[in-house]
Structure formats: structure tokens, C-alpha cells
Design a protein around this motif. Sequence first.
Motif, PDB file in Angstrom:
ATOM      1  N   PRO A 251       5.592  18.410  10.380  1.00 56.25           N
ATOM      2  CA  PRO A 251       6.562  19.380   9.859  1.00 56.25           C
ATOM      3  C   PRO A 251       8.004  18.887   9.914  1.00 56.25           C
ATOM      4  O   PRO A 251       8.860  19.396   9.204  1.00 56.25           O
ATOM      5  N   GLY A 252       8.273  17.873  10.699  1.00 55.06           N
ATOM      6  CA  GLY A 252       9.636  17.363  10.789  1.00 55.06           C
ATOM      7  C   GLY A 252       9.968  16.312   9.754  1.00 55.06           C
ATOM      8  O   GLY A 252      11.086  15.785   9.739  1.00 55.06           O
ATOM      9  N   HIS A 253       9.015  15.996   8.876  1.00 51.75           N
ATOM     10  CA  HIS A 253       9.228  14.941   7.884  1.00 51.75           C
ATOM     11  C   HIS A 253       9.146  15.505   6.466  1.00 51.75           C
ATOM     12  O   HIS A 253       8.425  16.470   6.209  1.00 51.75           O
ATOM     13  N   THR A 254       9.899  14.889   5.571  1.00 50.51           N
ATOM     14  CA  THR A 254       9.833  15.234   4.152  1.00 50.51           C
ATOM     15  C   THR A 254       9.108  14.113   3.415  1.00 50.51           C
ATOM     16  O   THR A 254       9.485  12.943   3.526  1.00 50.51           O
ATOM     17  N   PHE A 255       8.059  14.477   2.686  1.00 52.21           N
ATOM     18  CA  PHE A 255       7.265  13.478   1.977  1.00 52.21           C
ATOM     19  C   PHE A 255       7.421  13.631   0.471  1.00 52.21           C
ATOM     20  O   PHE A 255       7.646  14.726  -0.039  1.00 52.21           O
ATOM     21  N   LYS A 256       7.266  12.524  -0.204  1.00 51.70           N
ATOM     22  CA  LYS A 256       7.305  12.498  -1.662  1.00 51.70           C
ATOM     23  C   LYS A 256       6.048  11.821  -2.187  1.00 51.70           C
ATOM     24  O   LYS A 256       5.473  10.961  -1.515  1.00 51.70           O
ATOM     25  N   ALA A 257       5.645  12.223  -3.380  1.00 56.51           N
ATOM     26  CA  ALA A 257       4.630  11.459  -4.103  1.00 56.51           C
ATOM     27  C   ALA A 257       5.386  10.353  -4.834  1.00 56.51           C
ATOM     28  O   ALA A 257       6.072  10.601  -5.821  1.00 56.51           O
ATOM     29  N   GLY A 258       5.298   9.153  -4.306  1.00 56.99           N
ATOM     30  CA  GLY A 258       6.051   8.043  -4.881  1.00 56.99           C
ATOM     31  C   GLY A 258       5.172   7.136  -5.720  1.00 56.99           C
ATOM     32  O   GLY A 258       3.969   7.013  -5.483  1.00 56.99           O
ATOM     33  N   HIS A 259       5.777   6.504  -6.716  1.00 55.31           N
ATOM     34  CA  HIS A 259       5.061   5.517  -7.531  1.00 55.31           C
ATOM     35  C   HIS A 259       4.894   4.221  -6.737  1.00 55.31           C
ATOM     36  O   HIS A 259       5.824   3.779  -6.059  1.00 55.31           O
ATOM     37  N   LEU A 260       3.723   3.621  -6.824  1.00 52.27           N
ATOM     38  CA  LEU A 260       3.611   2.227  -6.410  1.00 52.27           C
ATOM     39  C   LEU A 260       4.335   1.376  -7.456  1.00 52.27           C
ATOM     40  O   LEU A 260       5.323   0.718  -7.158  1.00 52.27           O
ATOM     41  N   LEU A 261       3.848   1.406  -8.699  1.00 50.07           N
ATOM     42  CA  LEU A 261       4.549   0.762  -9.807  1.00 50.07           C
ATOM     43  C   LEU A 261       5.520   1.773 -10.396  1.00 50.07           C
ATOM     44  O   LEU A 261       5.120   2.839 -10.853  1.00 50.07           O
ATOM     45  N   ASN A 262       6.808   1.440 -10.362  1.00 53.98           N
ATOM     46  CA  ASN A 262       7.872   2.335 -10.804  1.00 53.98           C
ATOM     47  C   ASN A 262       7.637   2.856 -12.222  1.00 53.98           C
ATOM     48  O   ASN A 262       7.162   2.122 -13.095  1.00 53.98           O
ATOM     49  N   ALA A 263       8.000   4.120 -12.447  1.00 51.63           N
ATOM     50  CA  ALA A 263       7.786   4.747 -13.756  1.00 51.63           C
ATOM     51  C   ALA A 263       8.489   3.988 -14.874  1.00 51.63           C
ATOM     52  O   ALA A 263       7.938   3.812 -15.971  1.00 51.63           O
ATOM     53  N   GLU A 264       9.711   3.511 -14.631  1.00 56.17           N
ATOM     54  CA  GLU A 264      10.472   2.821 -15.674  1.00 56.17           C
ATOM     55  C   GLU A 264       9.948   1.414 -15.936  1.00 56.17           C
ATOM     56  O   GLU A 264      10.354   0.766 -16.900  1.00 56.17           O
ATOM     57  N   LEU A 265       9.031   0.964 -15.076  1.00 54.39           N
ATOM     58  CA  LEU A 265       8.388  -0.334 -15.275  1.00 54.39           C
ATOM     59  C   LEU A 265       6.940  -0.162 -15.731  1.00 54.39           C
ATOM     60  O   LEU A 265       6.156  -1.108 -15.694  1.00 54.39           O
ATOM     61  N   GLY A 266       6.603   1.056 -16.151  1.00 55.91           N
ATOM     62  CA  GLY A 266       5.293   1.303 -16.743  1.00 55.91           C
ATOM     63  C   GLY A 266       4.300   2.021 -15.864  1.00 55.91           C
ATOM     64  O   GLY A 266       3.160   2.250 -16.276  1.00 55.91           O
ATOM     65  N   GLY A 267       4.695   2.402 -14.640  1.00 53.84           N
ATOM     66  CA  GLY A 267       3.765   3.046 -13.725  1.00 53.84           C
ATOM     67  C   GLY A 267       3.525   4.508 -14.049  1.00 53.84           C
ATOM     68  O   GLY A 267       4.464   5.259 -14.327  1.00 53.84           O
ATOM     69  N   SER A 268       2.270   4.926 -13.989  1.00 51.67           N
ATOM     70  CA  SER A 268       1.912   6.316 -14.272  1.00 51.67           C
ATOM     71  C   SER A 268       2.330   7.226 -13.124  1.00 51.67           C
ATOM     72  O   SER A 268       2.223   6.866 -11.950  1.00 51.67           O
ATOM     73  N   GLY A 269       2.791   8.426 -13.489  1.00 56.28           N
ATOM     74  CA  GLY A 269       3.126   9.423 -12.483  1.00 56.28           C
ATOM     75  C   GLY A 269       2.053  10.475 -12.326  1.00 56.28           C
ATOM     76  O   GLY A 269       2.171  11.369 -11.481  1.00 56.28           O
ATOM     77  N   SER A 270       0.989  10.374 -13.115  1.00 58.44           N
ATOM     78  CA  SER A 270      -0.096  11.353 -13.043  1.00 58.44           C
ATOM     79  C   SER A 270      -1.399  10.752 -12.536  1.00 58.44           C
ATOM     80  O   SER A 270      -2.281  11.479 -12.078  1.00 58.44           O
ATOM     81  N   ASP A 271      -1.535   9.439 -12.625  1.00 56.82           N
ATOM     82  CA  ASP A 271      -2.740   8.782 -12.120  1.00 56.82           C
ATOM     83  C   ASP A 271      -2.610   8.642 -10.603  1.00 56.82           C
ATOM     84  O   ASP A 271      -1.711   7.949 -10.119  1.00 56.82           O
ATOM     85  N   PRO A 272      -3.480   9.289  -9.827  1.00 54.01           N
ATOM     86  CA  PRO A 272      -3.342   9.233  -8.365  1.00 54.01           C
ATOM     87  C   PRO A 272      -3.428   7.819  -7.807  1.00 54.01           C
ATOM     88  O   PRO A 272      -2.903   7.546  -6.721  1.00 54.01           O
TER      89      PRO A 272
END
Length: 288
Positions: A131-152
Motif C-alpha cells: 500500500p505504500g507504493h505506486t505501481f504503473k503498467a509500464g511498457h517493456l518496449l516503449n510505445a513510441e518505438l512500436g511497443g503494444s500497450g494492450s498486449d500483456p
Amino acid sequence: MKRTRPTSLEAEFLRAVKRQRAEDDENYSSPSQSVDSDDSGDSQSQSYDSESEDAPDPTLIVAGPRIQIAAVGGIANIRYLVDPAYTPAARPGAGGAQSTVVLGPGGYVSMNSDADRTAIPAILAAETDHPGHTFKAGHLLNAELGGSGSDPDNLIILTTAANNAQRAFDDPIKASIQTTLTHAYTAMNNMGLDVTTIGYGISLTITANASYWSNNPAHGGYAVPDGFTCTAAVVGEPVPAHLEAALTGLYGPTRVANHANLKATLNRHIANLQNEVAAANLGGTIVQ
């Protein structure tokens, strides 16, 4: 010895040649007539006043190859040399294990982040466990470099700090694609080479650590990797001897005047790209 002026017949011949070249240049750019060029891809073609002492002897005019050259917009369309590929993590719901791609000069596309946190449901468990941490769903391959933001399989559970730290790798790669790699392609394009077959670009491999926070007694959440590694490499780097062979095949042993300048420009960008990729790799180790 001072050259004589062309005869009226020769002058008319020259005017006809210039008219034909003007018509051709509506659809084609001729490297064999280019005398100067820079990274912007602009070129100037030789033209002569038929009454000038500099007018060439029409009997010496040789019709060089007229090769259609890709527009700069065409270079920008060379996005993927190898399409993005994703490997899922061993633990369901935790995101991906590895993402890869090989990018060409069009490999960077400006866009907003599109990461869908609902695609990796383990992020909810991680937030409950920590509860003391803030998490994000981050891209492994960056979105602007072609990485999907919907493929888990291209997403990973990241702390805010780790998500921000990845910019030390991603941002230099984006800059190199937009400038150095694109300029190298422009130089080759202006030589008259078919840049769609070059295969010169930057490969990216982003790998999540196999170890999780559960290895640390202070962090019980199994779903959060303790870091990941980003690695870039230059692929398909042009070989001078191969370029020489290609240019000789196109133009014969006598080079177009500006090829030497274009090759010097290309060699500078090749060296710069290696240095830039090496510098980006220094920021590629991300710790949660």
C-alpha cells in the motif's frame, strides 16, 4: 586552351537535352547530375548556358542512369526491419518476460502512452500487498518505438521511479532514430542506392529480471520483478566495400562528383550511431 563556343546546332541540341531532363526530373532525381547535397536530401543539378564557354561539347554528353530516389517521407516509412515480438512472463497476470524489435529510420512515432493496466491483473494484487507504493503498467518496449500497450506480454508492473528511469535508455534511442539513422539513410538515398534493401537499423531487447520482490523479505509481492534490462545494438551497418561495389554497378568506375562527400557524411553518421547506442546502453539497467 580556351574552349570555343558551341555552334547553333550544338546549342539547340543542348537546349533539347535540358528540356528533356527538366521533364524527367518531375518524377526522377538523377544522382549522376548532382553536384552538391547535404543531409536534408536537397540537391542541385548542373545547368549550362548554351552560349557560355562552360557549355560542354555535346559529343561528350553521356546519358547517365536515371534512378528513382525515395522521398524523405519514403525513408520514414521504413519502420520495422523486424516486427515487435513479445514473450510472456512465467507467472500469469504479471506481464511479459521479454520484448524485441529491429527499427529502421521510421522507427520512432510520436504518441501518448497507451498502457492498459487492466491487461495485467496482478498489478491489483501488488498494490494490495504494498500500500505504500505506486505501481504503473509500464511498457517493456516503449510505445513510441512500436511497443503494444494492450498486449500483456509487452507490459510489466513498475514502480513510478523505475518507469521514469527507463527514459535514460528510451529517449536517446528515439533521438538517434530521428537524426543520425535518418541522416545516414538520406545520404545513401542521395547516392541513388535502394535504401529499402539496406537493412540498417537498431535492434532492441528488453528483458524482465527472473527474480521478484519475493526474494527480498521486505517485499512479499510475487508479481513485481525486481528490475529489467534494456539492450540496443546496431545491425546491418553498411560496409564500405559493399557500397563501392553497388555504386560501381550503378555508375561505372567513374564516380558522380558528390559521392565522395556523401560517403564521408555517411561514415560520420555510422560512427555517431555506434557511439549513441553505446551511450544509451549505459542507462539500460533498471532497478525497482
